[in-house]
Design a protein around this motif. Structure first.
Motif, PDB file in Angstrom:
ATOM      1  N   THR A 118       0.717  -1.136  -0.028  1.00 38.87           N
ATOM      2  CA  THR A 118      -0.028  -0.164   0.003  1.00 38.87           C
ATOM      3  C   THR A 118       0.850   1.293  -0.144  1.00 38.87           C
ATOM      4  O   THR A 118       1.940   1.341   0.777  1.00 38.87           O
ATOM      5  CB  THR A 118      -0.836   0.119   1.472  1.00 38.87           C
ATOM      6  N   THR A 119       0.601   2.183  -0.760  1.00 36.72           N
ATOM      7  CA  THR A 119       1.074   3.578  -0.925  1.00 36.72           C
ATOM      8  C   THR A 119       0.347   4.514  -0.008  1.00 36.72           C
ATOM      9  O   THR A 119      -0.909   4.531  -0.289  1.00 36.72           O
ATOM     10  CB  THR A 119       1.444   3.919  -2.356  1.00 36.72           C
ATOM     11  N   VAL A 120       1.017   5.075   0.830  1.00 36.65           N
ATOM     12  CA  VAL A 120       0.260   6.078   1.830  1.00 36.65           C
ATOM     13  C   VAL A 120       0.951   7.437   1.691  1.00 36.65           C
ATOM     14  O   VAL A 120       1.925   7.598   1.643  1.00 36.65           O
ATOM     15  CB  VAL A 120       0.482   5.721   3.500  1.00 36.65           C
ATOM     16  N   PRO A 121      -0.086   8.532   1.538  1.00 36.83           N
ATOM     17  CA  PRO A 121       0.315  10.056   1.437  1.00 36.83           C
ATOM     18  C   PRO A 121       1.396  10.280   2.695  1.00 36.83           C
ATOM     19  O   PRO A 121       0.795   9.890   3.560  1.00 36.83           O
ATOM     20  CB  PRO A 121      -0.699  10.798   1.234  1.00 36.83           C
ATOM     21  N   SER A 122       2.576  10.891   2.535  1.00 37.13           N
ATOM     22  CA  SER A 122       3.250  11.140   3.829  1.00 37.13           C
ATOM     23  C   SER A 122       2.727  12.123   4.806  1.00 37.13           C
ATOM     24  O   SER A 122       2.858  11.918   6.001  1.00 37.13           O
ATOM     25  CB  SER A 122       4.752  11.707   3.376  1.00 37.13           C
ATOM     26  N   PHE A 123       1.730  13.007   4.366  1.00 33.16           N
ATOM     27  CA  PHE A 123       1.091  13.782   5.414  1.00 33.16           C
ATOM     28  C   PHE A 123       0.270  12.935   6.309  1.00 33.16           C
ATOM     29  O   PHE A 123       0.284  13.002   7.410  1.00 33.16           O
ATOM     30  CB  PHE A 123       0.282  14.909   5.056  1.00 33.16           C
ATOM     31  N   ASN A 124      -0.456  11.938   5.987  1.00 31.27           N
ATOM     32  CA  ASN A 124      -1.247  11.034   6.688  1.00 31.27           C
ATOM     33  C   ASN A 124      -0.249  10.450   7.588  1.00 31.27           C
ATOM     34  O   ASN A 124      -0.586  10.050   8.718  1.00 31.27           O
ATOM     35  CB  ASN A 124      -2.021  10.219   5.886  1.00 31.27           C
ATOM     36  N   ARG A 125       0.592   9.717   7.049  1.00 32.72           N
ATOM     37  CA  ARG A 125       1.607   8.921   7.731  1.00 32.72           C
ATOM     38  C   ARG A 125       2.257   9.845   8.911  1.00 32.72           C
ATOM     39  O   ARG A 125       2.512   9.182  10.168  1.00 32.72           O
ATOM     40  CB  ARG A 125       2.649   8.314   6.892  1.00 32.72           C
ATOM     41  N   ALA A 126       2.814  10.784   8.824  1.00 36.14           N
ATOM     42  CA  ALA A 126       3.251  11.776   9.546  1.00 36.14           C
ATOM     43  C   ALA A 126       2.304  12.007  10.781  1.00 36.14           C
ATOM     44  O   ALA A 126       2.477  11.790  12.036  1.00 36.14           O
ATOM     45  CB  ALA A 126       3.790  13.033   9.107  1.00 36.14           C
ATOM     46  N   GLN A 127       1.095  12.495  10.272  1.00 33.99           N
ATOM     47  CA  GLN A 127       0.143  12.803  11.454  1.00 33.99           C
ATOM     48  C   GLN A 127      -0.297  11.409  12.355  1.00 33.99           C
ATOM     49  O   GLN A 127      -0.456  11.612  13.619  1.00 33.99           O
ATOM     50  CB  GLN A 127      -1.289  13.286  10.661  1.00 33.99           C
ATOM     51  N   SER A 128      -0.306  10.402  11.669  1.00 37.81           N
ATOM     52  CA  SER A 128      -0.758   9.278  12.549  1.00 37.81           C
ATOM     53  C   SER A 128       0.403   8.715  13.500  1.00 37.81           C
ATOM     54  O   SER A 128       0.120   8.478  14.498  1.00 37.81           O
ATOM     55  CB  SER A 128      -0.914   7.928  11.653  1.00 37.81           C
ATOM     56  N   VAL A 129       1.664   8.941  12.976  1.00 45.08           N
ATOM     57  CA  VAL A 129       2.806   8.542  13.941  1.00 45.08           C
ATOM     58  C   VAL A 129       2.750   9.656  15.063  1.00 45.08           C
ATOM     59  O   VAL A 129       2.942   9.383  16.432  1.00 45.08           O
ATOM     60  CB  VAL A 129       4.068   8.588  13.196  1.00 45.08           C
ATOM     61  N   ILE A 130       2.652  10.892  14.652  1.00 46.77           N
ATOM     62  CA  ILE A 130       2.726  11.895  15.825  1.00 46.77           C
ATOM     63  C   ILE A 130       1.441  11.851  16.715  1.00 46.77           C
ATOM     64  O   ILE A 130       1.701  11.698  18.012  1.00 46.77           O
ATOM     65  CB  ILE A 130       2.361  13.420  15.162  1.00 46.77           C
ATOM     66  N   ASN A 131       0.360  11.533  16.220  1.00 43.63           N
ATOM     67  CA  ASN A 131      -0.981  11.014  16.953  1.00 43.63           C
ATOM     68  C   ASN A 131      -0.664   9.781  18.044  1.00 43.63           C
ATOM     69  O   ASN A 131      -0.836   9.795  19.140  1.00 43.63           O
ATOM     70  CB  ASN A 131      -2.238  10.809  16.327  1.00 43.63           C
TER      71      ASN A 131
ATOM     72  N   THR B 138      -1.699   3.613   8.565  1.00 40.75           N
ATOM     73  CA  THR B 138      -0.995   3.984   7.764  1.00 40.75           C
ATOM     74  C   THR B 138       0.360   3.170   7.776  1.00 40.75           C
ATOM     75  O   THR B 138       1.265   3.589   6.888  1.00 40.75           O
ATOM     76  CB  THR B 138      -0.307   5.476   8.015  1.00 40.75           C
ATOM     77  N   GLY B 139       0.486   2.366   8.913  1.00 46.49           N
ATOM     78  CA  GLY B 139       1.567   1.354   8.832  1.00 46.49           C
ATOM     79  C   GLY B 139       2.062   1.084  10.084  1.00 46.49           C
ATOM     80  O   GLY B 139       1.555   1.373  11.070  1.00 46.49           O
ATOM     81  N   PRO B 140       3.213   0.227  10.193  1.00 45.52           N
ATOM     82  CA  PRO B 140       3.519  -0.183  11.374  1.00 45.52           C
ATOM     83  C   PRO B 140       4.405   1.031  12.209  1.00 45.52           C
ATOM     84  O   PRO B 140       4.902   1.909  11.859  1.00 45.52           O
ATOM     85  CB  PRO B 140       4.503  -1.189  11.222  1.00 45.52           C
ATOM     86  N   PHE B 141       4.443   0.665  13.784  1.00 44.76           N
ATOM     87  CA  PHE B 141       5.366   1.515  14.408  1.00 44.76           C
ATOM     88  C   PHE B 141       5.950   0.601  15.613  1.00 44.76           C
ATOM     89  O   PHE B 141       5.318  -0.466  15.786  1.00 44.76           O
ATOM     90  CB  PHE B 141       4.549   2.787  14.902  1.00 44.76           C
TER      91      PHE B 141
ATOM     92  N   VAL C 264       7.994   6.657  20.163  1.00 43.09           N
ATOM     93  CA  VAL C 264       7.214   5.726  19.059  1.00 43.09           C
ATOM     94  C   VAL C 264       8.370   6.203  18.040  1.00 43.09           C
ATOM     95  O   VAL C 264       8.822   7.038  17.787  1.00 43.09           O
ATOM     96  CB  VAL C 264       6.024   6.669  18.789  1.00 43.09           C
ATOM     97  N   ILE C 265       8.764   5.132  17.149  1.00 37.27           N
ATOM     98  CA  ILE C 265       9.624   4.874  16.120  1.00 37.27           C
ATOM     99  C   ILE C 265       8.880   4.327  14.867  1.00 37.27           C
ATOM    100  O   ILE C 265       8.062   3.415  15.166  1.00 37.27           O
ATOM    101  CB  ILE C 265      10.616   3.928  16.623  1.00 37.27           C
ATOM    102  N   ALA C 266       8.982   4.741  13.919  1.00 35.72           N
ATOM    103  CA  ALA C 266       8.378   4.677  12.599  1.00 35.72           C
ATOM    104  C   ALA C 266       9.145   5.018  11.292  1.00 35.72           C
ATOM    105  O   ALA C 266       9.691   5.925  11.544  1.00 35.72           O
ATOM    106  CB  ALA C 266       6.960   5.070  12.481  1.00 35.72           C
ATOM    107  N   GLU C 267       8.814   4.352  10.433  1.00 32.68           N
ATOM    108  CA  GLU C 267       9.414   4.735   9.257  1.00 32.68           C
ATOM    109  C   GLU C 267       8.317   5.745   8.531  1.00 32.68           C
ATOM    110  O   GLU C 267       7.149   5.680   8.719  1.00 32.68           O
ATOM    111  CB  GLU C 267       9.636   3.504   7.949  1.00 32.68           C
ATOM    112  N   VAL C 268       9.132   6.954   8.090  1.00 26.90           N
ATOM    113  CA  VAL C 268       8.211   7.974   7.344  1.00 26.90           C
ATOM    114  C   VAL C 268       8.993   8.222   5.989  1.00 26.90           C
ATOM    115  O   VAL C 268      10.167   7.992   5.982  1.00 26.90           O
ATOM    116  CB  VAL C 268       8.094   9.170   8.245  1.00 26.90           C
TER     117      VAL C 268
END
Length: 183
Positions: free
Chosen positions: A25-38, A90-93, A112-116
């Motif tokens: 799955t390809t996820v827009p970077s803004f959504n990934r960033a926001q979900s990791v921050i949340n 948006t993916g694993p963390f 929280v550690i994740a690939e962005v």
């Protein structure tokens, strides 16, 4: 040093898993960033980090425990560490929890550690979302990392760290809140 190595190992584990997930799955970077921050805000900042409370929250959320260690540290200190794997839409963390206690008090860290997709965009989003002060130049680590640090952001004895490995070309970012409670 040991915590830095553990962070690196966790980051690579998350990134390897994320690379597999991203191929599906390809996820827009803004959504990934926001979900990791949340995820960071929910797991680490609703109150100052308390090891047992965050461990109970991760267990209640049925996160997968990846590592659990407890050992005596230098100078009569005790060290506890736990790492969980979790999933966001948006993916694993990874959730990393550490505590060092001794005669001077207890230092607890929650990360929280994740690939962005873009660590610079992630950092900008984190600064804006968490309303952080302007950044100073990063501290550069021997392991190829850059750490942006804010002291006292959640009160006395607290430190917020945003860390990435962009200079070494490795993916992944970490948001960590550390709290020192003096005896």
């Amino acid at each position: 040093m040991r915590l830095g190595c553990l962070f690196t190992a966790c980051a690579f584990s998350v990134c390897a898993f994320a690379a597999h997930a991203e191929s599906e799955t390809t996820v827009p970077s803004f959504n990934r960033a926001q979900s990791v921050i949340n995820a960071f805000q929910v797991m680490c900042t609703l109150e100052l980090p308390k090891f047992d409370a965050i461990a109970a929250k991760a267990t209640a959320m049925r996160m997968q425990l990846q590592s659990d260690s407890k050992a005596p540290g230098p100078g009569g200190t005790n060290v506890r560490q736990k790492v969980w794997g979790g999933g966001l839409t948006t993916g694993p963390f990874a959730l990393f929890l550490d505590e060092m206690s001794g005669a001077k008090g207890t230092a607890t860290g929650c990360a929280v550690i994740a690939e962005v997709p873009d660590v610079d965009a992630f950092r900008t989003e984190a600064v804006n979302t968490m309303k952080l002060a302007a950044m100073k130049a990063p501290e550069l680590g021997a392991d190829g990392s850059r750490s942006y640090i804010w002291e006292g952001i959640y009160g006395p004895g607290t430190t917020l760290i945003l860390r990435d490995f962009k200079p070494s070309g490795k993916p992944g970012a970490m948001l960590k809140l550390q709290s020192m409670q003096r005896q």
